[in-house]
Structure formats: C-alpha cells, structure tokens
Enzyme design. Structure first.
Site, PDB file in Angstrom:
ATOM      1  N   GLY A 115       7.364   5.307   6.627  1.00 15.62           N
ATOM      2  CA  GLY A 115       6.316   6.327   6.719  1.00 15.62           C
ATOM      3  C   GLY A 115       5.975   6.933   5.368  1.00 15.62           C
ATOM      4  CB  SER A 195       7.445   0.934   5.311  1.00 11.12           C
ATOM      5  OG  SER A 195       6.415   1.445   4.489  1.00 11.12           O
TER       6      SER A 195
END
Length: 443
Positions: A115, A195
């Site tokens: 995120g 991520s």
C-alpha cells in the site's frame, strides 16, 4: 492449546495469555492481538503477557490513512464501518486450520501488506488467508504496523525514522515467541509481502535485531528501483511537515500532508512513493552498504522473489489523461519500461547478487494470459486474488474485469501449493505442477 465451552470459539493457552479465537469455515482465527503500543513519533513498546482473556475487538484497527480512489476502483470499496482508526495499530491475527494433530508443527507464513507505505492494514477481506490455510495446512499470520507520516517519515530527535520497521521487528519477536502455542513451527517462519510489503521484507533483511526471527522470504512486486537516493526528497518532506507534532489533530494531519509532499517533477519516479524505509538510521545500514549486507544473508535466508509482467499498467492504464493523449503503442512501451526500472531489473540484480554469494534463490514472473478484454492481466496486485482466493472479496474488482473466477481459482490453487512448498522446504521441485500464469526458476 485448549478449547473452552463457548460455542464457536477456541482458547489458545499461551505464555502471552489466554487468547480467544473463533471458528469459521474450518479455520481458527485469533484476530487483532495487540503485540505493541506506541505514542506518536515514538518507538513501539512490546505488550506484556496478560493473566486475563485476550479478546478480539469488534472492529479491525487500522492506522490513520486516506482512502485511495485508485484502489477503490481497481480492488474494491472499503466498508469503513468495519474499521476503527487507531494511531497505535500494532496488531496481528493468526489463522490456523481447525483440525491439527496434537503435536504437529505447521509452517508459518507471515503476511506483510503493501500500500505504498501509506494505506492498508493486515486484516482485510482481499487478503483473508482462509483458502490458503485450509487447502495447504499452514498457519498464516497477518501484521499491521504504522504507516505514512506516523511510521515512515522521520529523521530527527522529535520524529525518528523507520518506526514502522521497528513495529514489524516487534511483531516478528512476538510471533517467534508465541507461535508454537498455536501449533506453529517457530523454526520455520516465512515472511511474505507484496509491493511495499515486499520492499519492507527486503529492508528487514538489512535490519539490526532480526537474527533467527525468520528462515525464508517471499517478495512480490517490491519497488526496489525506487529505494536509492531518497534522502534529499525525504528531508524536504520532513521539513514541509514539521508543522505536525505530537499534539496535532489526526484528521488535520491526514487531510493535509498530501499537499506538502515532494514534487514529482523534481524527484521523478521516487516521488510516487514519498514514504519508505530510510538508510543511515536505526535499524538500517547506510545505503551504500545494502548490497553487501544482503550478500551476508545469502547463506542464512531462502528467497523467492519476482513480479507481475506489466506492473505499472495498474497506474498508467487507469489514468484518463494518459489514455486520452498517448497512443496505445506509446503507453505499452511506457508500461514495459517503467515495470523494468521499478520492479524487474532490481529483482533480477538482487537475485544474481544473492545467488553469487551462495544463496538459495528462486526468481518468478506472473503472466496471466486469459484471452478476454482486460487491460490489467499483468498489472500490479493481479497476484493477490490468485494467492488469497476469497471470491466474494474480489467480485467487484476492476482489475479482474471479464476474467472468470474459475480461471483465478484453478491457477490460484496451484500457486498457493507451490508457494507453500517453498515455505515448507525452501525449494520448488522441478516435478511440482506450475500454474499456467507462472514462470519460476532457480537462479
């Protein structure tokens, strides 16, 4: 371990306390256990064992953050009624198969969410590991930690750097010390992140204080191409946000920090991810020492690292402006180039260096190839529904438009099995069945 008499719940007797889990769909879920506390801009303090029962809160705690319109469109709407804003969001959840042999020790996979260091938490429906835990007979632990200005912007006495990284180290200590009470093998812990979660794992490998806390890592889509030469940008961001202190209102901080972020024009691609770990501050080494430090870990930690084929289509193909002014050929070239700069080449370089230093490393690439009208078949985050399943959470995701769930499910089961094989043994056998979406090889 033991069971209490209340229908639908289970009590884990641990040295930390009596932890109440609930039964659901063949899984025991001990949700949102607090592992540390923190005051604003201060290091976390580990929670001490309790004599009482440790109950899961009604709502999921999450670090203060802005809702991302892009994620809402691509992944799905966030039901804010299910979450409680908590500036000290140090919680873990443990997911375990309900039926385990008494003395069986299960492999443990610790999920560190992504995120961009700004959004998310450990316990969300799109990363619910129930399917994985049930199918593969493993324990999955999800972790929440401080984000954004609270966890990844600092560099002076009032606001230390890397507080989110310190949170994660406390979480890993808690897991190491307590997971055997849940039936987990404390000597076989694998970190798994996507991520910025993958980026965090790469930096945990460089951190002081992590010795013997984990044995393997699985790194998906880490933006390692954005990790260098960030200090000037971060220093400017820190200076711009010095108006926020330990007395500032949370809402005021969250609503206004974006206006003070570094300029994309000045700092290039790096400014797309203004928060992150900072070299030269505890618990990290200096930037120029990173490669050598990774090599030192080569013979101690097994690594599975890779990416999706067209990561940046997640960002570029969703931009109305870019789609309006750039021909498809130009856009596709830009996606290919930026994917390799941010994700592809850095993962390959890491893999080659690690392997040369004697490490056990596998490199993978995910290429979904279902022939439908879908722009996002190799995009950032396309790996998540394959890994986590949970059809109901993904049914409205723009990223999966026109892709039948059967395709996701068939490939997902094979991918989960392969990743579990790595978590169990540190190997992926040549004989193990590969999903058609995957290329993986030992470097």
């Amino acid at each position: 371990m033991g069971t209490n008499q209340t229908k639908g719940t289970h009590t884990f007797y641990t040295s930390f306390g009596r932890i109440i889990a609930f039964r659901e769909n063949g899984i025991l879920k001990a949700k949102n256990i607090r592992y540390a506390y923190s005051e604003r801009f201060k290091k976390p303090i580990a929670v001490q064992p309790s004599l009482g029962e440790i109950m899961f809160p009604e709502k999921t705690p999450a670090c203060p953050q802005n809702i991302s319109p892009l994620l809402e469109k691509m992944i799905g709407k966030t039901n804010l009624d299910n979450f409680e804003v908590d500036e000290s969001p140090q919680f873990i959840s443990v997911f375990r198969p309900e039926n385990c042999a008494e003395n069986e020790k299960l492999s443990v996979i610790v999920w560190i969410h992504g995120g961009s260091y700004e959004i998310g938490c450990g316990d969300i429906p799109t990363a619910d590991p129930t399917d994985w835990v049930k199918e593969q007979n493993v324990i999955v632990v999800t972790v929440s930690y401080r984000l954004g200005i609270f966890g990844f912007l600092g560099g002076n006495e009032e606001k230390p750097a890397n507080l989110g990284l310190f949170d994660l180290i406390e979480a890993l200590k808690w897991i190491k010390n307590n997971i055997e009470s849940f039936g987990g093998d404390s000597e076989n812990i694998t970190l798994f992140g996507q991520s910025s979660g993958g980026d965090l794992i790469a930096h945990l490998l460089l951190s002081d204080g992590i010795e013997n806390l984990f044995k393997r890592v699985i790194i998906h889509s880490a933006p390692l191409g954005l990790r260098k030469n960030r200090q000037k940008m971060v220093t400017e961001f820190l200076k711009n946000t010095q108006i926020f202190n330990d007395k500032s209102d949370i809402l005021e901080i969250i609503e206004n920090y974006k206006n003070l972020a570094p300029s994309f024009l000045k700092y290039g691609l790096k400014a797309a991810m203004p928060f992150g770990p900072q070299y030269g501050f505890p618990p990290l080494c200096n930037e120029w020492e990173a490669e050598e430090k990774w090599k030192e870990k080569a013979k101690k930690i097994d690594v599975l690292i890779g990416l999706n084929d067209e990561e940046t289509s997640f960002y570029l193909k969703t931009s109305d402006t870019i789609n309006k002014y750039f021909p498809v050929k130009v856009l596709n070239r830009a996606i290919r180039t930026t994917t390799e700069i941010i994700y592809g080449k850095p993962a390959e370089d890491f893999a080659k260096d690690f392997a040369r230093a004697g490490g056990n490393l596998y490199l993978f690439r995910i290429y979904p190839r279902f022939m439908v009208s879908n722009y996002f078949l190799g995009a950032h985050a396309i790996d998540l529904p394959f890994i986590f399943g949970n059809e109901s959470a993904w049914k409205n995701a723009g990223i999966l438009k026109n892709i039948p769930w059967k395709y996701m499910d068939e490939n997902g089961k094979k991918l989960r099995k392969l990743w579990t094989e790595f978590a169990n043994t540190g190997k992926i056998s040549d004989d193990s069945e590969r999903p058609e979406i995957l290329e993986v090889f030992k470097v």
